[in-house]
Design a protein around this motif. Structure first.
Motif, PDB file in Angstrom:
ATOM      1  N   LEU A 128       0.856  -1.389  -0.083  1.00  0.00           N
ATOM      2  CA  LEU A 128       0.007   0.031   0.094  1.00  0.00           C
ATOM      3  C   LEU A 128       0.997   1.254  -0.110  1.00  0.00           C
ATOM      4  CD1 LEU A 128      -2.730   1.371   0.350  1.00  0.00           C
ATOM      5  CD2 LEU A 128      -2.367   0.934   2.727  1.00  0.00           C
ATOM      6  N   SER A 129       0.478   2.309  -0.862  1.00  0.00           N
ATOM      7  CA  SER A 129       1.359   3.429  -1.159  1.00  0.00           C
ATOM      8  C   SER A 129       0.382   4.773  -0.754  1.00  0.00           C
ATOM      9  CB  SER A 129       2.162   3.454  -2.091  1.00  0.00           C
ATOM     10  OG  SER A 129       2.772   4.815  -2.198  1.00  0.00           O
ATOM     11  N   GLU A 130       0.686   5.666   0.213  1.00  0.00           N
ATOM     12  CA  GLU A 130       0.003   6.633   0.312  1.00  0.00           C
ATOM     13  C   GLU A 130       0.366   7.983  -0.644  1.00  0.00           C
ATOM     14  OE1 GLU A 130      -2.281   7.387   3.228  1.00  0.00           O
ATOM     15  OE2 GLU A 130      -2.302   5.260   3.547  1.00  0.00           O
ATOM     16  N   PHE A 131       1.391   7.684  -1.191  1.00  0.00           N
ATOM     17  CA  PHE A 131       1.862   8.584  -2.270  1.00  0.00           C
ATOM     18  C   PHE A 131       1.215   8.616  -3.580  1.00  0.00           C
ATOM     19  CE2 PHE A 131       5.507   8.307   0.529  1.00  0.00           C
ATOM     20  CZ  PHE A 131       5.494   9.591   1.018  1.00  0.00           C
ATOM     21  N   ARG A 132       0.958   9.696  -4.224  1.00  0.00           N
ATOM     22  CA  ARG A 132       0.327   9.728  -5.464  1.00  0.00           C
ATOM     23  C   ARG A 132       1.728  10.073  -6.407  1.00  0.00           C
ATOM     24  NH1 ARG A 132      -5.424  13.175  -5.416  1.00  0.00           N
ATOM     25  NH2 ARG A 132      -6.251  11.861  -3.733  1.00  0.00           N
TER      26      ARG A 132
END
Length: 107
Positions: free
Chosen positions: A56-60
């Motif tokens: 999971l990555s919270e960065f766009r």
């Protein structure tokens, strides 16, 4: 001051006109960064271990741009931008000179 975590300094572009400032940047995912460097997926650089893909990555990721318009002219020649620890700081001093032109009326 802008927060740009994970953005490479070379991917930041700062442009200025008399009264506006445009900042654009690109945040690449780990795989896109390697592809830009000419490394194909599955291939590793010498003496490095492949990084596992994040769950999971919270960065766009991608490109973006922001523009700012100032109420007065700025001194473009003295514009400064520094990028450190994910923070971009731009200093745009106000112009001290006012350009007024006097025109003689003919007739």
């Amino acid at each position: 001051m802008l927060e740009l975590p994970g953005v490479d300094k070379s991917a930041i572009d700062v442009k200025a006109t008399d009264r506006s400032l445009v900042i654009s940047a690109e945040r690449r995912s780990g795989r896109e960064s390697l592809a830009a460097e000419g490394v194909s997926e599955g291939q590793t650089l010498p003496e490095t271990k492949p990084d596992p893909a994040p769950l999971l990555s919270e960065f766009r990721y991608g490109t973006w741009s922001r523009s700012f318009r100032f109420p007065v002219a700025i001194e473009r020649d003295q514009l400064e931008a520094t990028y450190r620890d994910g923070l971009l700081t731009v200093t745009a001093p106000k112009a001290n000179k006012v350009s007024t032109v006097t025109v003689k009326v003919a007739g």
